[in-house]
Design an enzyme around this catalytic site. Structure first.
Site, PDB file in Angstrom:
ATOM      1  N   LYS A   1       0.814  -1.215   0.000  1.00 42.98           N
ATOM      2  CA  LYS A   1       0.000   0.000   0.000  1.00 42.98           C
ATOM      3  C   LYS A   1       0.851   1.269   0.000  1.00 42.98           C
ATOM      4  CE  LYS A   1      -3.942  -0.511   2.403  1.00 42.98           C
ATOM      5  NZ  LYS A   1      -4.830  -0.991   3.497  1.00 42.98           N
TER       6      LYS A   1
ATOM      7  N   GLU B   1      -0.633   7.713   7.889  1.00 40.01           N
ATOM      8  CA  GLU B   1      -1.505   8.582   7.092  1.00 40.01           C
ATOM      9  C   GLU B   1      -2.272   9.495   8.019  1.00 40.01           C
ATOM     10  OE1 GLU B   1      -3.145   6.035   3.287  1.00 40.01           O
ATOM     11  OE2 GLU B   1      -4.563   6.506   4.847  1.00 40.01           O
TER      12      GLU B   1
ATOM     13  N   ARG C   1      -8.322  -7.154  -8.147  1.00 37.61           N
ATOM     14  CA  ARG C   1      -9.144  -8.373  -8.249  1.00 37.61           C
ATOM     15  C   ARG C   1     -10.606  -7.968  -8.390  1.00 37.61           C
ATOM     16  NH1 ARG C   1     -11.550  -7.722  -3.352  1.00 37.61           N
ATOM     17  NH2 ARG C   1     -10.236  -6.824  -1.755  1.00 37.61           N
TER      18      ARG C   1
HETATM   19  P1  ADP Z   1      -8.101  -2.477   3.801  1.00 38.51           P
HETATM   20  O1  ADP Z   1      -7.142  -2.753   2.690  1.00 38.51           O
HETATM   21  O2  ADP Z   1      -7.765  -3.215   5.041  1.00 38.51           O
HETATM   22  O3  ADP Z   1      -9.531  -2.594   3.392  1.00 38.51           O
HETATM   23  P2  ADP Z   1      -8.176   0.430   3.438  1.00 38.51           P
HETATM   24  O4  ADP Z   1      -6.932   1.219   3.300  1.00 38.51           O
HETATM   25  O5  ADP Z   1      -8.936   0.148   2.172  1.00 38.51           O
HETATM   26  O6  ADP Z   1      -7.845  -0.950   4.194  1.00 38.51           O
HETATM   27  O7  ADP Z   1      -9.158   1.128   4.468  1.00 38.51           O
HETATM   28  C1  ADP Z   1     -10.342   0.508   4.914  1.00 38.51           C
HETATM   29  C2  ADP Z   1     -11.227   1.527   5.621  1.00 38.51           C
HETATM   30  O8  ADP Z   1     -10.527   2.091   6.757  1.00 38.51           O
HETATM   31  C3  ADP Z   1     -11.606   2.731   4.779  1.00 38.51           C
HETATM   32  O9  ADP Z   1     -12.731   2.475   3.965  1.00 38.51           O
HETATM   33  C4  ADP Z   1     -11.894   3.758   5.842  1.00 38.51           C
HETATM   34  O10 ADP Z   1     -13.161   3.547   6.440  1.00 38.51           O
HETATM   35  C5  ADP Z   1     -10.837   3.463   6.898  1.00 38.51           C
HETATM   36  N1  ADP Z   1      -9.623   4.282   6.639  1.00 38.51           N
HETATM   37  C6  ADP Z   1      -8.505   3.893   5.996  1.00 38.51           C
HETATM   38  N2  ADP Z   1      -7.603   4.899   5.932  1.00 38.51           N
HETATM   39  C7  ADP Z   1      -8.155   5.957   6.555  1.00 38.51           C
HETATM   40  C8  ADP Z   1      -7.735   7.319   6.812  1.00 38.51           C
HETATM   41  N3  ADP Z   1      -6.545   7.773   6.425  1.00 38.51           N
HETATM   42  N4  ADP Z   1      -8.610   8.127   7.470  1.00 38.51           N
HETATM   43  C9  ADP Z   1      -9.816   7.689   7.878  1.00 38.51           C
HETATM   44  N5  ADP Z   1     -10.267   6.437   7.676  1.00 38.51           N
HETATM   45  C10 ADP Z   1      -9.463   5.577   7.012  1.00 38.51           C
END
Ligand code: ADP
Length: 454
Positions: free
Chosen positions: A115, A199, A291
């Site tokens: 990521k 982040e 995917r």
């Molecule tokens: P995963 O790969 O585990 O699904 P993601 O990076 O797609 O992780 O994030 C999943 C969820 O976590 C997002 O949809 C959001 O709800 C929350 N999230 C992730 N990063 C942030 C962020 N920087 N700020 C606020 N919420 C976040």
């Protein structure tokens, strides 16, 4: 492609079997001993047992799946979602056996699976990313320095993370060392890689993702968005399209950004570019899923494009055959995930035998499920036993139709989340289209309060 192996189970394996049948492609299922009675095994043209119930001894074993593919003499392997679908080593082994991996190539999976690297690729493509570290952070001191620069709260995330796991919210400098250590340890344990990045925590965002399709001739289109803000513990519960939040201008800007990310990383096949969108409509790339996704039927319903068939055609070398301007959002679609879990016991999984089983139907209703009356939900896997997808001319019509459909869905013998999902659907915040990723938490707090008093 004339014959493929499906390296997955449950509803997605069944979904792929169905696409194969319609395209005249022979399908071979693999299954664990716990899945012998699953519908995907019964409906595929052939089936090969690859080991005991535990996924570490079956669906997560590349060598067993590749051996099955060689025995069955298939042209391609469709990995579905989860399990080995985003494992670059698996994709590489499949490629090296001269079998087509139905997805992007292993290099792209490797890049986008990290990521921190994916963030850099998005930034290089000119797409905004969440403010934070440029790569993995070496130690807690570096994490503290970055957090100080971008401002608290921050979120520490595993570079190999997925499924909403391996994320730590940090509110202040005093907690950063502890949370850094906890996040790295959790990441190492869950993903075999302890690397983490930092982040900015976006307050009350919406999760809006764009489906893309890319053929092997350089054509890339997006198929519009899915709003997946209704989440519990970072895992999606309800998905819909179009997003009630997007304007046509923002949709175009984000869709172009999704295509730019896909183009920049050399993406092929179906993929999803995920963004967080803040209250002001500012959007940030968070990751790309290399995917097919659980929620793909929402996009199929809205656009009329069969995504799994498109994956198979692209993998056969066919051209997309349509351009961006041909993609239309024709209706409103909502998907609810149906899980064998007990909302009253903190969503504990409820495996076991299903007694009476009746699926909803009628206009605008689709059910993707491998369950049936007498089917036993195994204890080894994800608790999702199906998905209900509805369409409506308007969002309001889709909500009402979903409510009607869920009221018809009977799953006897085990507990499931349908009553909880219906309550969520009727909540005014959801009905007004105002749900952010914090909605479920707020909904649960609101609805728990009277119980505590009583
Ligand atoms: P995963 O790969 O585990 O699904 P993601 O990076 O797609 O992780 O994030 C999943 C969820 O976590 C997002 O949809 C959001 O709800 C929350 N999230 C992730 N990063 C942030 C962020 N920087 N700020 C606020 N919420 C976040």
């Amino acid at each position: 492609m004339q014959k493929i192996l499906i390296a997955n189970r449950g509803e997605i394996a069944l979904r792929i079997v169905r696409a194969c049948k319609e395209l005249g492609i022979e399908s071979v299922a693999v299954y664990s001993e716990a899945d012998e009675q699953s519908l995907h095994v019964q409906l595929a043209d052939g089936a090969i047992c690859i080991g005991p119930g535990r996924s570490s001894e079956s669906y997560l074993r590349p060598e067993r799946i590749i051996a099955a593919a060689e025995i069955a003499n298939v042209d391609g392997i469709h990995p579905g979602y989860g399990f080995l679908s985003e494992d670059p080593d698996f994709a590489e082994q499949v490629e090296s056996c001269g079998i087509k991996f139905i997805g992007p190539n292993s290099d792209v999976i490797r890049k986008m699976g990290d990521k921190a690297v994916a963030r850099q690729i998005a930034a290089e493509a000119g797409v905004p990313t969440v403010p934070g570290s440029t790569g993995p952070v070496a130690d807690d001191k570096e994490a503290a320095k970055i957090a100080h620069e971008i401002g608290y709260p921050v979120i520490i995330k595993a570079v190999s993370g997925g499924g909403g796991k391996g994320m730590r919210l940090v509110h202040s400098a005093s907690a950063i060392s502890r949370e850094f250590a906890a996040a790295s340890m959790e990441a190492l344990k869950s993903f075999g890689n302890g690397a983490v990045y930092v982040e900015k925590f976006i307050e009350k965002p919406r999760h809006i993702e764009f489906q893309i399709l890319a053929d092997e001739h350089g054509n890339i289109v997006h198929l519009g968005e899915r709003d997946c803000s209704v989440q519990r513990r970072h895992q999606k519960v309800i998905e819909e399209s179009p997003s009630p939040f997007l304007t046509p201008e923002l949709r175009k800007e984000m869709g172009d950004a999704a295509v730019a990310v896909a183009r920049h990383c050399g993406y092929r096949n179906a993929g999803t570019v995920e963004f967080l969108v803040d209250a002001y409509g500012k959007f940030y790339f968070i990751e790309m899923n290399a995917r097919i996704q659980v929620e793909h039927p929402v996009t199929e319903t809205v656009t009329g494009i069969d995504l799994v068939a498109a994956q198979l055609r692209i993998a056969s070398g066919e051209r997309l055959g349509f351009a961006q301007e041909d993609v239309q959002q024709r209706c409103h679609a909502i998907e609810c995930r149906v899980c064998a879990e007990d909302p009253e016991r903190n969503f504990a999984p409820c495996p076991g035998e299903i007694g009476l089983y009746y699926t909803p139907g009628g206009p605008g209703v689709r059910v993707d499920s491998h369950a049936y009356s007498g089917y036993t939900v195994p204890q080894y896997y994800d608790s999702m036993i199906g998905k209900v997808i509805v369409s409506g001319a308007t969002r309001q019509e889709a909500i009402e139709r979903m409510n009607r459909a869920l009221s018809e869905y009977l799953i006897g013998g085990i507990r499931c989340n349908i009553p909880f999902t219906r309550a969520v659907l009727m909540d005014p915040v959801f009905v007004e289209g105002k749900a952010t990723t914090h909605f479920i938490e707020e909904f649960m707090a609101r609805n728990a309060a009277p119980n505590r008093q009583g």
